[in-house]
Design an enzyme around this catalytic site. Structure first.
Site, PDB file in Angstrom:
ATOM      1  N   SER A 107       0.895  -1.168   0.000  1.00 35.92           N
ATOM      2  CA  SER A 107       0.000   0.000   0.000  1.00 35.92           C
ATOM      3  C   SER A 107       0.928   1.210   0.000  1.00 35.92           C
ATOM      4  O   SER A 107       1.336   1.701   1.049  1.00 35.92           O
ATOM      5  CB  SER A 107      -0.887   0.021   1.242  1.00 35.92           C
ATOM      6  N   LYS A 147      -6.267   3.020  -2.697  1.00 39.50           N
ATOM      7  CA  LYS A 147      -6.084   2.209  -1.480  1.00 39.50           C
ATOM      8  C   LYS A 147      -5.999   3.111  -0.243  1.00 39.50           C
ATOM      9  O   LYS A 147      -6.586   2.818   0.811  1.00 39.50           O
ATOM     10  CB  LYS A 147      -4.808   1.378  -1.621  1.00 39.50           C
ATOM     11  N   LYS A 192       0.182   5.163   8.253  1.00 39.10           N
ATOM     12  CA  LYS A 192       0.846   5.492   6.982  1.00 39.10           C
ATOM     13  C   LYS A 192      -0.183   5.709   5.865  1.00 39.10           C
ATOM     14  O   LYS A 192      -0.111   6.675   5.105  1.00 39.10           O
ATOM     15  CB  LYS A 192       1.809   4.340   6.655  1.00 39.10           C
TER      16      LYS A 192
HETATM   17  P1  NDP Z   1       4.038  -6.983   7.970  1.00 40.70           P
HETATM   18  O1  NDP Z   1       4.517  -5.990   8.953  1.00 40.70           O
HETATM   19  O2  NDP Z   1       3.322  -8.199   8.439  1.00 40.70           O
HETATM   20  O3  NDP Z   1       5.273  -7.511   7.071  1.00 40.70           O
HETATM   21  C1  NDP Z   1       6.172  -6.634   6.500  1.00 40.70           C
HETATM   22  C2  NDP Z   1       7.122  -7.387   5.599  1.00 40.70           C
HETATM   23  O4  NDP Z   1       8.032  -6.450   5.011  1.00 40.70           O
HETATM   24  C3  NDP Z   1       7.989  -8.410   6.329  1.00 40.70           C
HETATM   25  O5  NDP Z   1       8.280  -9.452   5.437  1.00 40.70           O
HETATM   26  C4  NDP Z   1       9.242  -7.601   6.656  1.00 40.70           C
HETATM   27  O6  NDP Z   1      10.390  -8.403   6.782  1.00 40.70           O
HETATM   28  C5  NDP Z   1       9.361  -6.769   5.410  1.00 40.70           C
HETATM   29  N1  NDP Z   1      10.089  -5.522   5.623  1.00 40.70           N
HETATM   30  C6  NDP Z   1       9.822  -4.570   6.538  1.00 40.70           C
HETATM   31  N2  NDP Z   1      10.657  -3.527   6.371  1.00 40.70           N
HETATM   32  C7  NDP Z   1      11.482  -3.849   5.337  1.00 40.70           C
HETATM   33  C8  NDP Z   1      12.553  -3.195   4.701  1.00 40.70           C
HETATM   34  N3  NDP Z   1      12.948  -1.969   5.066  1.00 40.70           N
HETATM   35  N4  NDP Z   1      13.190  -3.817   3.676  1.00 40.70           N
HETATM   36  C9  NDP Z   1      12.799  -5.050   3.291  1.00 40.70           C
HETATM   37  N5  NDP Z   1      11.767  -5.732   3.861  1.00 40.70           N
HETATM   38  C10 NDP Z   1      11.125  -5.127   4.861  1.00 40.70           C
HETATM   39  O7  NDP Z   1       3.185  -6.155   6.917  1.00 40.70           O
HETATM   40  P2  NDP Z   1       1.860  -6.614   6.126  1.00 40.70           P
HETATM   41  O8  NDP Z   1       2.135  -7.861   5.373  1.00 40.70           O
HETATM   42  O9  NDP Z   1       0.699  -6.526   7.038  1.00 40.70           O
HETATM   43  O10 NDP Z   1       1.734  -5.380   5.116  1.00 40.70           O
HETATM   44  C11 NDP Z   1       2.471  -5.311   3.901  1.00 40.70           C
HETATM   45  C12 NDP Z   1       1.798  -4.256   3.026  1.00 40.70           C
HETATM   46  O11 NDP Z   1       0.462  -4.669   2.745  1.00 40.70           O
HETATM   47  C13 NDP Z   1       1.690  -2.885   3.707  1.00 40.70           C
HETATM   48  O12 NDP Z   1       1.881  -1.856   2.775  1.00 40.70           O
HETATM   49  C14 NDP Z   1       0.270  -2.871   4.268  1.00 40.70           C
HETATM   50  O13 NDP Z   1      -0.213  -1.548   4.420  1.00 40.70           O
HETATM   51  C15 NDP Z   1      -0.457  -3.666   3.200  1.00 40.70           C
HETATM   52  N6  NDP Z   1      -1.709  -4.329   3.611  1.00 40.70           N
HETATM   53  C16 NDP Z   1      -1.778  -5.063   4.792  1.00 40.70           C
HETATM   54  C17 NDP Z   1      -2.983  -5.667   5.148  1.00 40.70           C
HETATM   55  C18 NDP Z   1      -3.130  -6.487   6.418  1.00 40.70           C
HETATM   56  O14 NDP Z   1      -4.279  -6.829   6.759  1.00 40.70           O
HETATM   57  N7  NDP Z   1      -2.061  -6.827   7.116  1.00 40.70           N
HETATM   58  C19 NDP Z   1      -4.180  -5.550   4.304  1.00 40.70           C
HETATM   59  C20 NDP Z   1      -3.969  -4.860   3.071  1.00 40.70           C
HETATM   60  C21 NDP Z   1      -2.779  -4.253   2.765  1.00 40.70           C
HETATM   61  P3  NDP Z   1      10.858  -9.038   8.195  1.00 40.70           P
HETATM   62  O15 NDP Z   1      10.276 -10.425   8.214  1.00 40.70           O
HETATM   63  O16 NDP Z   1      12.343  -9.013   8.119  1.00 40.70           O
HETATM   64  O17 NDP Z   1      10.309  -8.145   9.289  1.00 40.70           O
END
Ligand code: NDP
Length: 307
Positions: free
Chosen positions: A97, A172, A241
């Site tokens: 997002s 979104k 965010k």
């Molecule tokens: P999470 O916090 O569960 O996961 C984040 C992921 O990104 C992890 O794999 C993490 O790795 C990785 N990550 C974080 N920072 C970095 C970085 N600087 N460089 C590389 N990798 C990184 O997030 P979500 O899966 O919940 O969300 C992901 C996206 O989807 C977001 O933009 C969110 O707004 C969107 N979204 C989420 C929903 C939800 O219900 N959760 C619904 C719809 C959209 P590590 O394992 O190392 O921490």
């Protein structure tokens, strides 16, 4: 279009990858914490790799799902970056997002090397991702979307072309700003009713049969607030965010937007107060604390689904 990489095995990226781990695809996965990728690969038809460059090598489609656009942008450059290996003719589909400006910047950078870009944020929550029933909002070239559509259909039920690069992100963000407004507004109303002697469950019974209802009142509050369960599915930090992106969008478009701006401030405040790991619905706790009453189920009966 069957050589795929997915980067970012978080709450949403992991179930998305699950739907792509099929014999007809050659799937590689990368995650910042490598152990999550190796665990995933040990349980699926997929290969874990060590760097973003390894992930992007020889791929037709690279899918990213990280917290913010800048996290994706930071994976492009350097010896270990995706640009070092991503072939011309391939496509980066960013399911983060994200924010429109960073998406446009990434699209321009990739275009210089003959690589396509689509911003493709999703809605439907963890439940929708697990079911393979996400809505995917796509910004970018419509013909490019048609090329990757069969892959997106593995995890998306509704795939909507929104317009140019950045429009998926914009839509979104506005959707999630509305979610935030509903959470905060419902909490304010129910806490006030509790203090006035109306139990939150009774209030929701009426509201959910009336014009004040929303996904928050019909699903999130009955399942997560009144039960005091507050499961962690979507971090408050991420909703903060999203609302900030929507508030910026309205300002950039010179649309008077007091409601969006104040919602952004409220969610920033809640995020600071509750920290990085709190769930988005926990914003209701801030309203409870300030209002001096809790919303609880008295009958123990709850219903609905929170997606
Ligand atoms: P999470 O916090 O569960 O996961 C984040 C992921 O990104 C992890 O794999 C993490 O790795 C990785 N990550 C974080 N920072 C970095 C970085 N600087 N460089 C590389 N990798 C990184 O997030 P979500 O899966 O919940 O969300 C992901 C996206 O989807 C977001 O933009 C969110 O707004 C969107 N979204 C989420 C929903 C939800 O219900 N959760 C619904 C719809 C959209 P590590 O394992 O190392 O921490």
């Amino acid at each position: 279009m069957n050589r795929i990489a997915l980067l970012g095995l978080g709450a949403i990226g992991t179930p998305m990858a699950h739907h792509l781990a099929k014999p007809e695809f050659d799937l590689v996965v990368w995650n910042r914490t490598i152990a999550r990728a190796t665990t995933f690969a040990s349980e699926h038809v997929a290969r874990a790799v060590q760097t973003p460059a390894d992930a992007a090598r020889d791929r037709d489609i690279v899918i990213t799902c990280l917290p913010v656009s800048r996290d994706v942008e930071s994976l492009l450059d350097g010896d270990d970056g995706m640009l070092a290996t991503m072939p011309a003719g391939s496509v980066l589909v960013d399911c983060t997002s994200g924010d429109p400006a960073t998406s446009r910047r990434m699209a321009a950078k990739l275009a210089e090397r003959g690589i396509g870009f689509l911003d493709a944020p999703v809605s439907g929550g963890v439940v929708g991702a697990v079911q393979g029933a996400l809505t995917v909002m796509v910004g970018g070239d419509a013909a490019l979307l048609e090329r990757v559509r069969p892959v997106l259909e593995c995890f998306g039920k509704r795939i909507v072309h929104c317009g140019a690069v950045g429009t998926g992100d914009a839509l979104k963000a506005v959707n999630n700003a509305l979610l935030a407004m509903h959470i905060w507004g419902t909490a304010e109303g129910l806490v006030a009713l509790e203090k006035a002697g109306v139990n939150a469950e009774v209030a929701l019974d009426v509201i959910n049969a009336s014009s004040g209802r929303s996904n928050a009142s019909m699903n999130l509050f009955p399942e997560r607030v009144l039960t005091r369960a507050f499961p962690r599915t979507f971090r408050l930090a991420l909703l903060d965010k999203d609302v900030a992106i929507a508030a910026d969008l309205a300002r950039e478009q010179k649309v008077p937007s007091p409601l969006l701006q104040i919602t952004s401030e409220l969610f920033r405040m809640a995020h600071i107060e509750l920290g990085e790991e709190a769930d988005h619905v926990e914003a209701a706790r801030v309203v409870e604390r300030m209002g001096g009453a809790e919303m609880r189920s008295r009958s123990g009966h709850v219903s609905g689904d929170a997606a």
